[in-house]
Every structure is written in C-alpha cells, then in structure tokens.
Design a protein around this motif. Structure first.
Motif, short mmCIF file in Angstrom:
data_model
loop_
_atom_site.label_atom_id
_atom_site.label_comp_id
_atom_site.label_asym_id
_atom_site.label_seq_id
_atom_site.Cartn_x
_atom_site.Cartn_y
_atom_site.Cartn_z
N LEU A 35 0.83 -1.34 -0.12
CA LEU A 35 0.04 0.11 0.08
C LEU A 35 0.94 1.12 -0.04
O LEU A 35 1.88 1.32 0.86
N LEU A 36 0.76 2.18 -1.16
CA LEU A 36 1.57 3.28 -1.08
C LEU A 36 0.93 4.47 -0.79
O LEU A 36 1.12 5.19 0.36
N PHE A 37 -0.48 4.95 -1.20
CA PHE A 37 -1.06 6.03 -0.70
C PHE A 37 -2.47 5.93 -1.03
O PHE A 37 -2.83 5.04 -2.11
N THR A 38 -3.41 6.52 -0.26
CA THR A 38 -4.94 6.88 -0.60
C THR A 38 -5.26 8.19 -0.72
O THR A 38 -4.61 9.13 -0.34
N ILE A 39 -6.41 8.52 -1.75
CA ILE A 39 -7.01 9.54 -1.86
C ILE A 39 -8.39 9.41 -1.36
O ILE A 39 -9.25 8.66 -1.98
N GLN A 40 -8.90 10.20 -0.29
CA GLN A 40 -10.34 10.20 -0.11
C GLN A 40 -10.74 11.48 -0.30
O GLN A 40 -10.32 12.55 -0.16
N THR A 41 -11.90 11.53 -1.42
CA THR A 41 -12.64 12.75 -1.72
C THR A 41 -13.84 13.15 -0.93
O THR A 41 -14.56 12.10 -0.49
N LYS A 42 -14.39 14.21 -0.80
CA LYS A 42 -15.74 14.60 -0.22
C LYS A 42 -16.02 16.18 -0.73
O LYS A 42 -15.09 16.90 -1.28
N TYR A 43 -17.32 16.27 -0.67
CA TYR A 43 -17.67 17.72 -1.00
C TYR A 43 -17.22 18.39 0.14
O TYR A 43 -17.47 18.07 1.51
N LEU A 44 -17.01 19.84 0.06
CA LEU A 44 -16.99 20.91 1.15
C LEU A 44 -18.44 21.49 1.51
O LEU A 44 -18.99 21.62 0.53
N PRO A 45 -18.93 21.55 2.46
CA PRO A 45 -19.93 22.15 3.04
C PRO A 45 -19.72 23.57 3.04
O PRO A 45 -18.81 24.11 3.03
N ASN A 46 -20.88 24.31 2.96
CA ASN A 46 -20.87 25.72 3.08
C ASN A 46 -20.23 26.39 1.79
O ASN A 46 -19.24 27.45 2.34
N THR A 47 -20.35 26.28 0.90
CA THR A 47 -19.60 26.78 -0.31
C THR A 47 -20.64 27.67 -1.15
O THR A 47 -21.82 27.66 -1.16
N PRO A 48 -20.00 28.80 -1.77
CA PRO A 48 -21.03 29.84 -2.50
C PRO A 48 -21.94 29.01 -3.65
O PRO A 48 -21.40 28.07 -3.94
N GLN A 49 -23.19 29.58 -3.62
CA GLN A 49 -24.02 28.73 -4.35
C GLN A 49 -23.51 28.69 -5.93
O GLN A 49 -23.82 27.70 -6.66
N ASN A 50 -22.71 29.34 -6.42
CA ASN A 50 -22.20 29.66 -7.93
C ASN A 50 -20.96 28.66 -7.69
O ASN A 50 -20.03 28.71 -9.09
N LYS A 51 -20.45 27.86 -7.15
CA LYS A 51 -19.11 27.12 -6.95
C LYS A 51 -19.39 25.70 -6.23
O LYS A 51 -20.18 25.46 -5.76
N THR A 52 -18.42 24.95 -6.74
CA THR A 52 -18.45 23.67 -5.94
C THR A 52 -16.92 23.45 -5.08
O THR A 52 -15.87 23.79 -5.71
N GLY A 53 -17.14 23.03 -3.90
CA GLY A 53 -16.05 22.77 -3.03
C GLY A 53 -15.84 21.32 -3.02
O GLY A 53 -16.65 20.74 -2.66
N ILE A 54 -14.59 21.03 -3.27
CA ILE A 54 -14.28 19.80 -2.93
C ILE A 54 -12.86 19.60 -2.05
O ILE A 54 -12.08 20.35 -2.12
N SER A 55 -12.88 18.34 -1.30
CA SER A 55 -11.55 18.09 -0.72
C SER A 55 -11.21 16.83 -0.98
O SER A 55 -11.56 15.71 -1.11
N LEU A 56 -9.61 16.93 -1.20
CA LEU A 56 -8.90 15.46 -1.22
C LEU A 56 -8.00 15.28 -0.10
O LEU A 56 -7.27 16.24 0.26
N THR A 57 -8.06 14.16 0.48
CA THR A 57 -7.41 13.75 1.65
C THR A 57 -6.29 12.72 1.31
O THR A 57 -6.67 11.76 0.87
N PHE A 58 -5.16 12.99 1.10
CA PHE A 58 -4.07 12.21 0.70
C PHE A 58 -3.42 11.51 1.79
O PHE A 58 -2.92 12.20 2.87
N HIS A 59 -3.31 10.11 1.95
CA HIS A 59 -2.63 9.66 3.39
C HIS A 59 -1.43 8.63 2.64
O HIS A 59 -1.66 7.82 1.82
N ASN A 60 -0.19 9.06 2.74
CA ASN A 60 0.96 8.55 2.31
C ASN A 60 1.37 7.28 3.33
O ASN A 60 1.88 7.68 4.37
N TYR A 61 1.38 6.30 2.80
CA TYR A 61 1.75 5.14 3.80
C TYR A 61 3.04 5.08 3.61
O TYR A 61 3.68 4.99 4.67
N HIS A 62 3.40 4.22 2.69
CA HIS A 62 4.95 3.80 2.34
C HIS A 62 5.75 4.26 1.30
O HIS A 62 6.63 3.92 0.76
N TYR A 63 4.77 5.34 0.74
CA TYR A 63 5.78 6.04 -0.60
C TYR A 63 7.05 6.93 -0.14
O TYR A 63 6.75 7.76 0.60
N ALA A 64 8.03 6.25 -0.47
CA ALA A 64 9.36 6.81 0.07
C ALA A 64 9.55 8.11 -0.22
O ALA A 64 9.88 9.12 0.29
#
Length: 183
Positions: free
Chosen positions: A85-114
């Motif tokens: 296992l090298l790394f994972t990316i977890q995605t989700k929408y951000l709450p409370n963003t302006p009406q004409n925009k989309t907010g997203i969040s990318l959480t990177f977890h680096n396990y063993h990627y040297a």
C-alpha cells in the motif's frame, strides 16, 4: 573488482551491502526513506562516499488503472510492488460553499511512498461542458511525507447542480494515467 559497498539512505537505513567480484551490481526494490542515498565503497584501504540523488518522482506500478471517472466521495488506493500500500486519496464535497461554486476536498494519506508526495496547481484541472474553469486551492499545496495525511481543499467555478456535465482531474508524473472525478 573486489570492492566492498554499502548503500544507505539519509536516515541511516542500510538498503544494500556486499562485495563486487566483477562487473556491475543490480539492486532492485530498494525502499529508501529519503530523496538521496549514500554509496560507500572500499577497496585496498581506500574508502570513498558518494551521494546519489533519487528522482523527485517516479512512476507508481499499480494493479488497477482508473479509466472511468470516479465519483466524489470515493476512496482511491494505490499499490506498488508486491501489493504494498503506497497511498490513498479520499474525496468529499466541502459544506457551506457559495451557490455558484463547487467545493471539494482531497485527503491524501502517504503510507509507504518513500519520496514525499508534492503538488503544484498544474496537477489539478477542472472543466465544465468541455471548457476549463477556474480552480482555487484554499491553502498552499502541501508536501506529504511517509506516514502523513494532509487535506487539500478547492473551490471550483462551477455550480454543483450541473454535476453530470462537470469534471475534475488530478494528474502528475507519478501516475500512469490521470484520475478523473465526477463533480
């Protein structure tokens, strides 16, 4: 010929050692924890050291290739040699963003990627109706070392209601193919 060698990373982890009888030595699947290695050689009481820089990024072999877009809310996992296992990316929408925009969040977890995961704004692209749209990181893009987890938040100039027509792409030199997301 008849040269002893030791290869260590900057954290003093020994990666390889031995004696070269003749020809060259091929070392595979080394797991360094730094971006530079130290090669120490000894022959007839003469010792020398050399610092060898590693590439800042390298291609990740992985057992599955993401060809179709992945929905926001999904978790993507990257594996290297021997299903490590090298790394994972977890995605989700951000709450409370302006009406004409989309907010997203990318959480990177680096396990063993040297080599630390690094990012630049050019690694991320957003589009709507096949046209590129503005993408704003909400903080400086991080460097993620081994065993660290960090989150990157973006605001995209696309209303979230038009999700079927919009997309978001993450691509860098480590990936064999870019990852496309549905917004």
């Amino acid at each position: 010929p008849n040269t002893s060698y030791t290869l260590k990373d900057l954290n003093n982890n020994q990666l390889a050692a031995g004696t070269v009888k003749k020809g060259t030595v091929s070392l595979n699947r080394l797991r360094a924890t730094s971006t530079k290695l130290i090669l120490k050689t000894s022959r007839h009481r003469h010792t020398s050291k050399k610092i060898i820089p590693l590439l800042e990024s390298y291609e990740i072999p992985r057992r599955s290739v993401y060809r179709k877009p992945v929905a926001i809310g999904s978790k993507i996992t990257y594996y290297g040699a021997n299903n490590q296992l090298l790394f994972t990316i977890q995605t989700k929408y951000l709450p409370n963003t302006p009406q004409n925009k989309t907010g997203i969040s990318l959480t990177f977890h680096n396990y063993h990627y040297a080599i630390p995961l690094t990012f630049s704004p050019t690694n991320f692209t957003a589009y709507s109706d096949n046209q590129q749209v503005a993408l704003q990181p909400q903080s400086p893009l991080p460097m993620i070392k081994s065993n660290e987890e960090k989150t990157i938040n973006f605001l995209i100039d696309v209303p979230r209601e038009k999700a079927i027509q919009n997309g978001f792409t993450f691509d860098n030199s480590d990936l064999t193919l870019p990852i496309n997301f549905y917004l």
